[in-house]
Design an enzyme around this catalytic site. Structure first.
Site, short mmCIF file in Angstrom:
data_model
loop_
_atom_site.label_atom_id
_atom_site.label_comp_id
_atom_site.label_asym_id
_atom_site.label_seq_id
_atom_site.Cartn_x
_atom_site.Cartn_y
_atom_site.Cartn_z
N LYS A 46 44.33 12.94 36.46
CA LYS A 46 43.04 13.58 36.27
C LYS A 46 42.98 14.59 35.05
O LYS A 46 42.07 14.96 34.71
CB LYS A 46 42.67 14.25 37.46
CG LYS A 46 42.47 13.12 38.63
CD LYS A 46 42.08 14.31 40.13
CE LYS A 46 42.86 13.40 41.27
NZ LYS A 46 42.78 14.11 42.27
N ASP A 106 55.09 17.07 28.69
CA ASP A 106 56.12 18.22 29.13
C ASP A 106 57.65 17.58 29.10
O ASP A 106 58.25 17.74 27.69
CB ASP A 106 55.74 18.54 30.76
CG ASP A 106 56.65 19.59 31.10
OD1 ASP A 106 57.20 20.50 30.43
OD2 ASP A 106 56.59 19.90 32.44
P1 IMP Z 1 55.88 15.01 31.95
O1 IMP Z 1 55.91 13.61 32.34
O2 IMP Z 1 57.01 15.62 32.17
O3 IMP Z 1 55.63 14.65 30.19
O4 IMP Z 1 54.60 15.32 32.56
C1 IMP Z 1 53.47 15.24 32.25
C2 IMP Z 1 52.42 15.72 33.44
O5 IMP Z 1 52.91 16.68 34.04
C3 IMP Z 1 51.25 16.09 32.76
O6 IMP Z 1 50.33 14.98 32.41
C4 IMP Z 1 50.68 16.80 33.73
O7 IMP Z 1 49.95 16.34 34.79
C5 IMP Z 1 51.83 17.52 34.26
N1 IMP Z 1 52.21 18.86 33.91
C6 IMP Z 1 53.45 19.17 33.13
N2 IMP Z 1 53.25 20.50 32.84
C7 IMP Z 1 52.23 20.86 33.41
C8 IMP Z 1 51.50 22.48 33.68
O8 IMP Z 1 52.23 23.43 33.02
N3 IMP Z 1 50.61 22.47 34.06
C9 IMP Z 1 49.80 21.36 34.74
N4 IMP Z 1 50.24 20.41 34.70
C10 IMP Z 1 51.59 20.01 34.10
#
Ligand code: IMP
Ligand code: MG
Length: 177
Positions: A46, A106
């Site tokens: 979302k 992230d």
């Molecule tokens: P990744 O797979 O580690 O790149 O994480 C991506 C997803 O993690 C994003 O689409 C967010 O939904 C969530 N996410 C990562 N860091 C944050 C943050 O600081 N705040 C809120 N959601 C986060």
């Protein structure tokens, strides 16, 4: 009973005006790049919905929308390392110019998974537009991004902690209790 997440909202990292300005620039860059081939915007629910709503209105082309939902974090602020499709696309993307719209890159795990999944469906092109990229994250394949972001967990402008704070109009730090 509905409970708020344990913790509190801290400083503003990116204010509403700064967000609006950068979104205008991203919209202009996409408009310039996609002349004659209007893109299909694929939002990752979302978190990306606020960004995508604003971005689409800054793109001066007849864009189309679709959405996917994936789950990677559950209700914690730590990645579980597992990406699961909760809702798939309704659009056949083969031959389409697709822009995947993300809230934040992230670890890059979600993006790597989605890029592979959508790439296999043979779009004409597939680019990434992410509002935020964590400092130090691998960004070579992120063509459009808004801001680098420090290691703090952030909320607002679509981003949540346990479904809270998506409605804030700025990006703010969330300090867990
Ligand atoms: P990744 O797979 O580690 O790149 O994480 C991506 C997803 O993690 C994003 O689409 C967010 O939904 C969530 N996410 C990562 N860091 C944050 C943050 O600081 N705040 C809120 N959601 C986060
Ligand atoms: Mg999320």
């Amino acid at each position: 009973m509905v409970t708020a997440p344990e913790g509190s909202i801290g400083r503003v990292v990116i204010g509403a005006e700064e967000l609006a300005q950068r979104v205008r620039e991203l919209g202009a860059a996409i408009t310039a790049d996609y002349q004659g081939r209007p893109p299909l915007l694929v939002g990752v629910l979302k978190g990306a919905y606020v960004f995508m709503a604003d971005l689409a209105r800054e793109i001066d082309l007849p864009v189309e929308f679709d959405f996917m939902a994936v789950s990677s974090y559950g209700e914690s602020t730590q990645s579980s390392g597992v990406v699961r499709i909760v809702k798939d696309l309704e659009t056949d993307i083969s031959g389409r110019d697709v822009i995947l719209v993300e809230d934040i890159v992230d670890s890059g795990l979600t993006l790597r998974y989605l890029r592979q999944l959508l790439g296999d469906r043979e779009p004409a092109s597939l680019e990434i537009c992410a509002l935020l990229v964590r400092e130090g994250a691998q960004t070579d394949d992120v063509k459009f991004f808004g801001f680098p972001i420090p290691p703090d967990f952030v909320v607002g402008y679509g981003l949540d902690v346990a479904e809270h704070y998506r409605e804030l109009d700025s990006i703010m730090v969330f300090d867990p209790a």
